[in-house]
Structures are given as structure tokens and as C-alpha cells.
Design an enzyme around this catalytic site. Sequence first.
Site, PDB file in Angstrom:
ATOM      1  N   ASP A  70       0.203  -1.357   0.097  1.00  0.00           N
ATOM      2  CA  ASP A  70      -0.085  -0.260  -0.154  1.00  0.00           C
ATOM      3  C   ASP A  70       1.320   1.045   0.350  1.00  0.00           C
ATOM      4  O   ASP A  70       1.334   1.648   0.982  1.00  0.00           O
ATOM      5  CB  ASP A  70      -1.435   0.344   1.254  1.00  0.00           C
ATOM      6  CG  ASP A  70      -2.120   1.475   0.954  1.00  0.00           C
ATOM      7  OD1 ASP A  70      -2.506   0.610  -0.087  1.00  0.00           O
ATOM      8  OD2 ASP A  70      -2.440   2.279   1.954  1.00  0.00           O
ATOM      9  N   GLY A 154       1.919   6.711 -11.930  1.00  0.00           N
ATOM     10  CA  GLY A 154       0.826   7.740 -10.898  1.00  0.00           C
ATOM     11  C   GLY A 154       1.439   8.983 -10.883  1.00  0.00           C
ATOM     12  O   GLY A 154       1.900   9.835 -12.104  1.00  0.00           O
ATOM     13  N   ASP A 156       4.669   9.793 -11.036  1.00  0.00           N
ATOM     14  CA  ASP A 156       6.374   9.847 -10.965  1.00  0.00           C
ATOM     15  C   ASP A 156       6.456  10.968 -11.757  1.00  0.00           C
ATOM     16  O   ASP A 156       7.742  11.699 -11.677  1.00  0.00           O
ATOM     17  CB  ASP A 156       6.644   8.385 -11.739  1.00  0.00           C
ATOM     18  CG  ASP A 156       6.689   7.915 -10.884  1.00  0.00           C
ATOM     19  OD1 ASP A 156       6.996   7.850  -9.381  1.00  0.00           O
ATOM     20  OD2 ASP A 156       6.481   6.324 -10.954  1.00  0.00           O
TER      21      ASP A 156
HETATM   22  P1  ITT Z   1      -3.439  -1.522  -5.659  1.00  0.00           P
HETATM   23  O1  ITT Z   1      -4.437  -1.640  -3.976  1.00  0.00           O
HETATM   24  O2  ITT Z   1      -4.556  -2.920  -6.243  1.00  0.00           O
HETATM   25  O3  ITT Z   1      -2.305  -2.004  -4.882  1.00  0.00           O
HETATM   26  P2  ITT Z   1      -3.662   1.277  -6.132  1.00  0.00           P
HETATM   27  O4  ITT Z   1      -2.742   1.650  -8.080  1.00  0.00           O
HETATM   28  O5  ITT Z   1      -5.041   1.550  -5.635  1.00  0.00           O
HETATM   29  O6  ITT Z   1      -3.574  -0.356  -6.809  1.00  0.00           O
HETATM   30  P3  ITT Z   1      -2.356   1.949  -3.776  1.00  0.00           P
HETATM   31  O7  ITT Z   1      -3.806   2.751  -3.308  1.00  0.00           O
HETATM   32  O8  ITT Z   1      -1.151   1.338  -3.224  1.00  0.00           O
HETATM   33  O9  ITT Z   1      -2.595   1.324  -4.997  1.00  0.00           O
HETATM   34  O10 ITT Z   1      -1.149   3.398  -4.197  1.00  0.00           O
HETATM   35  C1  ITT Z   1      -2.463   4.472  -4.336  1.00  0.00           C
HETATM   36  C2  ITT Z   1      -2.016   5.981  -5.680  1.00  0.00           C
HETATM   37  O11 ITT Z   1      -0.812   5.876  -5.267  1.00  0.00           O
HETATM   38  C3  ITT Z   1      -1.913   4.438  -6.915  1.00  0.00           C
HETATM   39  O12 ITT Z   1      -2.957   4.394  -7.486  1.00  0.00           O
HETATM   40  C4  ITT Z   1      -0.664   5.918  -7.331  1.00  0.00           C
HETATM   41  O13 ITT Z   1      -1.625   7.087  -8.297  1.00  0.00           O
HETATM   42  C5  ITT Z   1       0.075   6.421  -6.404  1.00  0.00           C
HETATM   43  N1  ITT Z   1       1.233   5.643  -6.446  1.00  0.00           N
HETATM   44  C6  ITT Z   1       1.902   4.511  -5.597  1.00  0.00           C
HETATM   45  N2  ITT Z   1       2.719   4.316  -5.901  1.00  0.00           N
HETATM   46  C7  ITT Z   1       3.792   5.095  -6.709  1.00  0.00           C
HETATM   47  C8  ITT Z   1       4.321   4.916  -6.900  1.00  0.00           C
HETATM   48  O14 ITT Z   1       5.968   4.043  -7.126  1.00  0.00           O
HETATM   49  N3  ITT Z   1       4.656   5.905  -8.572  1.00  0.00           N
HETATM   50  C9  ITT Z   1       3.906   7.183  -8.835  1.00  0.00           C
HETATM   51  N4  ITT Z   1       2.403   7.124  -8.166  1.00  0.00           N
HETATM   52  C10 ITT Z   1       2.372   5.781  -7.282  1.00  0.00           C
END
Ligand code: ITT
Length: 200
Positions: A70, A154, A156
Site C-alpha cells: 500500500d 501515478g 512519477d
Molecule cells: P492496489 O491497491 O491494487 O495495489 P493502487 O493503485 O490502488 O493498487 P495504492 O492504493 O497502493 O495502489 O496506491 C495509491 C496511488 O498512489 C496509486 O494509484 C498511484 O497513483 C500512487 N502511487 C503509488 N505508488 C506509486 C509510485 O511508485 N509512483 C507513483 N505513484 C504511485
Amino acid sequence: MKTVLIASNNDHKYEEISAILAHLPIRLVKPAELGLNVDPTETGATYFENSLLKARAFHQASGMPVLADDSGLEVELLGGEPGLHSHRFSPKPGASDHDRCLYLISKLVGKPKPWHATFHCHAVFLISPTLIGASHGTVRGEIIEEFRGSNGFGYDPIFFVPSEGKTMAELGSPYKNKNSHRARALAGLDLLKSWSLEAD
Ligand code: ITT
């Protein structure tokens, strides 16, 4: 070879985790490969709680060892927002990564720079309901107003790493997979390392 299910529906994460853990003797599979349709609601109050909640849901559905992640982006001037709400941040229905970045920039425009921010990741490795390892990783940077680079996902393209003079999306996977919040969290996941190296 031991197999681990990645407890995420985000293919970008799967690709990154696979590259980061390529040195371990394990096979990683994604939910779609097993025909699993699991999408737990992230109701936790912390990254750890959400990661554990995802790990438990995918373990319950598969019976397999699972690895959950997460993550979120915390911006100082916004009191840590979007944080746990990083995925649901934009008010636009069906918002894309690009929409979320634009919305974040719109919240910061006019505020004093630099716009300090930190990515967080809490990784959970769950072998059974009582055998669980967890680890947290962060990376600090600044949010910038322009989109730069096309790697990663995301936030990045707007996450600038001052020591490198580039955004995470410009730096690309060789850099990101060594230095990101996710790489640092996974590096501290001792249970995954020891379990993967144990004889069957
Ligand atoms: P899962 O819950 O299915 O794992 P998710 O995309 O919803 O997928 P998260 O809740 O962990 O994952 O992440 C929330 C958001 O944070 C994600 O959708 C991205 O917009 C951002 N994020 C997470 N990791 C990132 C990264 O490595 N680089 C850039 N943005 C990131």
C-alpha cells in the site's frame, strides 16, 4: 520454485516488484493469471492496515503466500494529503493518473515552493494468517508543475528528485527500482528473503 501472489490489481506495481525481487528464487504471479477477481476496499487508517487488508483478502481467495503493497504520496503543504487517498484523490469520475497529477498541481499552485513531498510504501508478506512480515519505505522529493518523463506511473512525472535533477518518470526503472519507496520497503522484508531461500 516457490510461488507468491502479488496482492494488487495494479500492473505497474507488479512489473516493479518483479524487477526489484528478480534476485530471489521465487515466481511472482498476478491475480488475473489465476482468474482471481478480488478488489478489497481500503478502509485502513494506515498504509500498514491497508496492506494487511489486501494481503488477507488475496490469501483468503487463493490460499497462497501473498505480497501486498500500500503506497501513497504525502505533500507537506497539504498536511500529508493525498496520503492514503492517493488513488481516489481527484474528484473526476474515472480519473486517470494524469488527472490526479493535474488535480494535485491545482491544489499547490500559488503556494510557496519547493513543494516537498514523500512517497510511502508499506509492504506485507503473508504466508499464513499468523506468519506475516512487514516493512515500510519512503523517498523524499518535490512536486513540480510540469510533467516530465514517461516512465513509471501515478505521480512519477511530477515527482522531482533534487539530488538527481530529474523526475522519477525521467529517471526510469533502473533508478526507481533501487531507490523508490517500494524498493526500500521490499529491501526490509526479511521474512520474504529468508522464506524464499529456505529449502522446500
Ligand atoms: P492496489 O491497491 O491494487 O495495489 P493502487 O493503485 O490502488 O493498487 P495504492 O492504493 O497502493 O495502489 O496506491 C495509491 C496511488 O498512489 C496509486 O494509484 C498511484 O497513483 C500512487 N502511487 C503509488 N505508488 C506509486 C509510485 O511508485 N509512483 C507513483 N505513484 C504511485
